[in-house]
Design a protein around this motif. Sequence first.
Motif, PDB file in Angstrom:
ATOM      1  N   ASN A 265     -33.152  -2.333 -99.014  1.00 33.61           N
ATOM      2  CA  ASN A 265     -34.045  -2.390-100.176  1.00 33.61           C
ATOM      3  C   ASN A 265     -33.540  -1.517-101.317  1.00 33.61           C
ATOM      4  O   ASN A 265     -34.296  -0.798-101.961  1.00 33.61           O
ATOM      5  CB  ASN A 265     -35.474  -1.980 -99.795  1.00 33.61           C
ATOM      6  CG  ASN A 265     -36.066  -2.901 -98.750  1.00 33.61           C
ATOM      7  OD1 ASN A 265     -35.794  -4.106 -98.750  1.00 33.61           O
ATOM      8  ND2 ASN A 265     -36.844  -2.339 -97.852  1.00 33.61           N
ATOM      9  N   GLY A 266     -32.213  -1.541-101.541  1.00 35.03           N
ATOM     10  CA  GLY A 266     -31.612  -0.784-102.622  1.00 35.03           C
ATOM     11  C   GLY A 266     -31.452   0.706-102.371  1.00 35.03           C
ATOM     12  O   GLY A 266     -30.977   1.438-103.224  1.00 35.03           O
ATOM     13  N   LYS A 267     -31.835   1.177-101.211  1.00 36.51           N
ATOM     14  CA  LYS A 267     -31.753   2.600-100.884  1.00 36.51           C
ATOM     15  C   LYS A 267     -30.681   2.810 -99.811  1.00 36.51           C
ATOM     16  O   LYS A 267     -30.658   2.105 -98.806  1.00 36.51           O
ATOM     17  CB  LYS A 267     -33.100   3.089-100.374  1.00 36.51           C
ATOM     18  CG  LYS A 267     -33.137   4.553-100.020  1.00 36.51           C
ATOM     19  CD  LYS A 267     -34.507   4.962 -99.494  1.00 36.51           C
ATOM     20  CE  LYS A 267     -34.486   6.397 -99.042  1.00 36.51           C
ATOM     21  NZ  LYS A 267     -35.709   6.783 -98.346  1.00 36.51           N
ATOM     22  N   LYS A 268     -29.814   3.818-100.031  1.00 39.07           N
ATOM     23  CA  LYS A 268     -28.783   4.121 -99.042  1.00 39.07           C
ATOM     24  C   LYS A 268     -29.378   4.953 -97.911  1.00 39.07           C
ATOM     25  O   LYS A 268     -30.002   5.980 -98.140  1.00 39.07           O
ATOM     26  CB  LYS A 268     -27.613   4.871 -99.662  1.00 39.07           C
ATOM     27  CG  LYS A 268     -26.452   5.010 -98.699  1.00 39.07           C
ATOM     28  CD  LYS A 268     -25.211   5.515 -99.380  1.00 39.07           C
ATOM     29  CE  LYS A 268     -24.045   5.473 -98.401  1.00 39.07           C
ATOM     30  NZ  LYS A 268     -22.810   5.867 -99.053  1.00 39.07           N
ATOM     31  N   ILE A 269     -29.159   4.475 -96.686  1.00 37.80           N
ATOM     32  CA  ILE A 269     -29.688   5.130 -95.493  1.00 37.80           C
ATOM     33  C   ILE A 269     -28.503   5.552 -94.618  1.00 37.80           C
ATOM     34  O   ILE A 269     -27.623   4.729 -94.332  1.00 37.80           O
ATOM     35  CB  ILE A 269     -30.619   4.189 -94.718  1.00 37.80           C
ATOM     36  CG1 ILE A 269     -31.799   3.799 -95.603  1.00 37.80           C
ATOM     37  CG2 ILE A 269     -31.088   4.819 -93.415  1.00 37.80           C
ATOM     38  CD1 ILE A 269     -32.681   2.722 -95.042  1.00 37.80           C
TER      39      ILE A 269
END
Length: 158
Positions: free
Chosen positions: A39-43
């Motif tokens: 969702n566009g977030k780096k994890i």
Amino acid sequence: MSKLLLPLLLLLASSANSAELYLDLNLASSHAKSGYYENGKKIPYNERNLGLGLTYSYHENLDFKVGFYENSYEKTSIYAGAQPHINLLNDNRLTLEGGLRFGVVSGYEEEDNAGIEIVGGLNVIILPTIRIGYDSVFLNIGYLPGAVATFQLQFKIQ
């Protein structure tokens, strides 16, 4: 599937006179990339991949493996496969082997699989491996080039 494989593996191990059985402790991984995007977030990847497994040594150059671990996406993965290998060094107590693990693993989605094909909801995996051991304790290292290295401790129990 895993509910059938484990009892079958135990049955085979108990019926063979020269069979060797190992307890596998799935430990960790190290990724080529620091994380993935959701969702566009780096994890960041989970690199603490704890789990258990069993290895049944069918032949001196062929093992069968089943087990589970918490994968890099913090989901439970269940695996089963075969691992042909060659002995590079075996001097009674010290062991060095090279091999190739073929099998299936659950718990990954299509975009997560580092190019590994998904068949029927399972990832088909081919993993080059090195096994280093002393006496009855071993370290298994798997490596998917450009993607991940895996680490597993193994203890001979039979």
